[in-house]
Design a protein around this motif. Structure first.
Motif, PDB file in Angstrom:
ATOM      1  N   ILE A   1     107.501 131.487  40.329  1.00  0.00           N
ATOM      2  CA  ILE A   1     108.922 131.666  39.239  1.00  0.00           C
ATOM      3  C   ILE A   1     109.912 132.713  39.990  1.00  0.00           C
ATOM      4  O   ILE A   1     109.317 133.742  40.725  1.00  0.00           O
ATOM      5  CB  ILE A   1     108.203 132.406  38.011  1.00  0.00           C
ATOM      6  CG1 ILE A   1     107.366 131.456  37.168  1.00  0.00           C
ATOM      7  CG2 ILE A   1     109.394 132.819  37.128  1.00  0.00           C
ATOM      8  CD1 ILE A   1     106.593 132.099  35.983  1.00  0.00           C
ATOM      9  N   VAL A   2     110.968 132.518  39.686  1.00  0.00           N
ATOM     10  CA  VAL A   2     112.196 133.321  39.948  1.00  0.00           C
ATOM     11  C   VAL A   2     112.739 133.810  38.760  1.00  0.00           C
ATOM     12  O   VAL A   2     113.012 133.081  37.761  1.00  0.00           O
ATOM     13  CB  VAL A   2     113.210 132.605  40.804  1.00  0.00           C
ATOM     14  CG1 VAL A   2     114.366 133.398  40.855  1.00  0.00           C
ATOM     15  CG2 VAL A   2     112.844 131.950  42.146  1.00  0.00           C
ATOM     16  N   ASP A   3     112.995 135.092  38.612  1.00  0.00           N
ATOM     17  CA  ASP A   3     113.737 135.855  37.367  1.00  0.00           C
ATOM     18  C   ASP A   3     114.983 136.433  37.725  1.00  0.00           C
ATOM     19  O   ASP A   3     114.927 137.466  38.454  1.00  0.00           O
ATOM     20  CB  ASP A   3     112.575 136.799  37.125  1.00  0.00           C
ATOM     21  CG  ASP A   3     113.049 137.578  35.696  1.00  0.00           C
ATOM     22  OD1 ASP A   3     114.130 137.126  34.891  1.00  0.00           O
ATOM     23  OD2 ASP A   3     112.424 138.617  35.184  1.00  0.00           O
ATOM     24  N   LEU A   4     115.989 135.836  37.532  1.00  0.00           N
ATOM     25  CA  LEU A   4     117.361 136.428  37.548  1.00  0.00           C
ATOM     26  C   LEU A   4     117.897 137.267  36.511  1.00  0.00           C
ATOM     27  O   LEU A   4     117.738 137.089  35.481  1.00  0.00           O
ATOM     28  CB  LEU A   4     118.392 135.144  37.723  1.00  0.00           C
ATOM     29  CG  LEU A   4     117.794 134.102  39.210  1.00  0.00           C
ATOM     30  CD1 LEU A   4     118.995 132.979  38.786  1.00  0.00           C
ATOM     31  CD2 LEU A   4     117.721 134.971  40.286  1.00  0.00           C
ATOM     32  N   GLY A   5     118.285 138.545  37.000  1.00  0.00           N
ATOM     33  CA  GLY A   5     118.916 139.578  36.046  1.00  0.00           C
ATOM     34  C   GLY A   5     117.617 140.265  35.378  1.00  0.00           C
ATOM     35  O   GLY A   5     117.500 140.292  33.975  1.00  0.00           O
TER      36      GLY A   5
ATOM     37  N   VAL B   1     112.742 128.793  36.972  1.00  0.00           N
ATOM     38  CA  VAL B   1     113.705 129.676  37.201  1.00  0.00           C
ATOM     39  C   VAL B   1     114.402 130.088  35.904  1.00  0.00           C
ATOM     40  O   VAL B   1     114.524 129.454  35.029  1.00  0.00           O
ATOM     41  CB  VAL B   1     114.975 128.903  37.767  1.00  0.00           C
ATOM     42  CG1 VAL B   1     116.170 130.011  38.017  1.00  0.00           C
ATOM     43  CG2 VAL B   1     114.489 128.563  39.264  1.00  0.00           C
ATOM     44  N   LEU B   2     114.102 131.430  35.787  1.00  0.00           N
ATOM     45  CA  LEU B   2     114.536 132.044  34.492  1.00  0.00           C
ATOM     46  C   LEU B   2     115.655 132.972  34.717  1.00  0.00           C
ATOM     47  O   LEU B   2     116.081 133.524  35.827  1.00  0.00           O
ATOM     48  CB  LEU B   2     113.516 133.268  34.240  1.00  0.00           C
ATOM     49  CG  LEU B   2     111.916 132.710  33.789  1.00  0.00           C
ATOM     50  CD1 LEU B   2     111.205 134.050  33.624  1.00  0.00           C
ATOM     51  CD2 LEU B   2     111.984 131.803  32.594  1.00  0.00           C
ATOM     52  N   SER B   3     116.736 132.950  33.973  1.00  0.00           N
ATOM     53  CA  SER B   3     117.980 133.754  33.919  1.00  0.00           C
ATOM     54  C   SER B   3     118.522 134.310  32.747  1.00  0.00           C
ATOM     55  O   SER B   3     118.876 133.729  31.760  1.00  0.00           O
ATOM     56  CB  SER B   3     119.035 132.742  34.464  1.00  0.00           C
ATOM     57  OG  SER B   3     120.248 133.535  34.537  1.00  0.00           O
TER      58      SER B   3
END
Length: 243
Positions: free
Chosen positions: A80-84, A148-150
């Motif tokens: 998982i990628v967490d942006l912001g 991907v989370l933003s």
């Protein structure tokens, strides 16, 4: 998720409970009335109280938990990628759901603000719009992403049209990145404003994913214009031919 239901997941197994007595904040000398209203809202917000009790860094953790309760995009072993990501509430949830502290999956979070590292996650402090940011995220992820989370949002100006354009620009760059790193069957969750995703970007998401929805979790304040777009069943470009 139904508007009346709430997730109870958390380190202590609790969720937002009884509101208790309302606390009133006196207007202090030098404090703006708007600051006093914000402080009073924070003190009386059941999600803020629950986050402190449950060990989440922010009330925003419940937004992700509620969205996942309905759409089930978090599970053990995901990358998982967490942006912001700052202050780290969503990253905490991602680590807990994937089992990253036990070596299952991988979680990488990024924010332009300085933030304290989350155990079990790789936490980067840099501007996502920095040309070097995507490469840094990919290196930390060390493989394709499943999700991907933003929760990124540019500072608001108070001008609705300007704020909408800014958040849509952040969503678009997040989706551009997601298209580069998502594995087959992956998912994307991103913040937008009321009115939903712009038509052109929404069409891109629909071409790339099997299902695209908009939702406002109960933890999102009623007076907030934010909603979220959830795109699931990502298809790599080679698999979209003829669809």
């Amino acid at each position: 998720m139904a508007r009346g239901s709430r997730s109870s997941a958390g380190p202590t197994g609790r969720g937002p409970g009884d509101r208790g007595l309302t606390q009133r904040v006196k207007t202090a000398r030098g404090r703006k009335p708007s600051s006093t209203r914000w402080l009073q809202r924070q003190l009386n917000d059941p999600y803020v109280k629950a986050a402190k009790a449950d060990g989440w860094r922010s009330r925003a953790a419940y937004k992700l938990l509620e969205l996942d309760e309905r759409y089930q995009f978090l599970r053990p072993g995901l990358r998982i990628v967490d942006l912001g990501a700052a202050p780290g509430g969503w990253t905490q949830v991602a680590v807990a759901k994937t089992g990253a502290t036990e070596g299952k999956g991988r979680v990488v979070g990024l924010d332009i603000l300085e933030w304290e590292g989350v155990p079990g996650a790789t936490c980067l402090t840099m501007d996502f719009l920095d040309p070097e940011a995507p490469a840094a995220l990919k290196a930390a992820l060390d493989g394709p992403a499943d999700l991907v989370l933003s929760d990124m949002a540019a500072p608001t100006t108070g001008h609705a049209q300007t704020d909408h354009l800014r958040i849509m620009a952040m969503l678009e760059v997040a989706w551009d990145f997601a298209e580069e790193v998502l594995d087959e069957g992956g998912a994307f969750v991103g913040k937008v404003f009321q009115g939903g995703t712009e038509t052109a970007l929404l069409e891109r998401m629909k071409r790339a994913c099997r299902v695209v929805r908009h939702a406002k979790p109960p933890a999102s304040r009623k007076d907030s214009a934010e909603i979220y777009v959830i795109a699931q069943g990502f298809r790599r470009r080679d698999d979209r031919e003829g669809s």
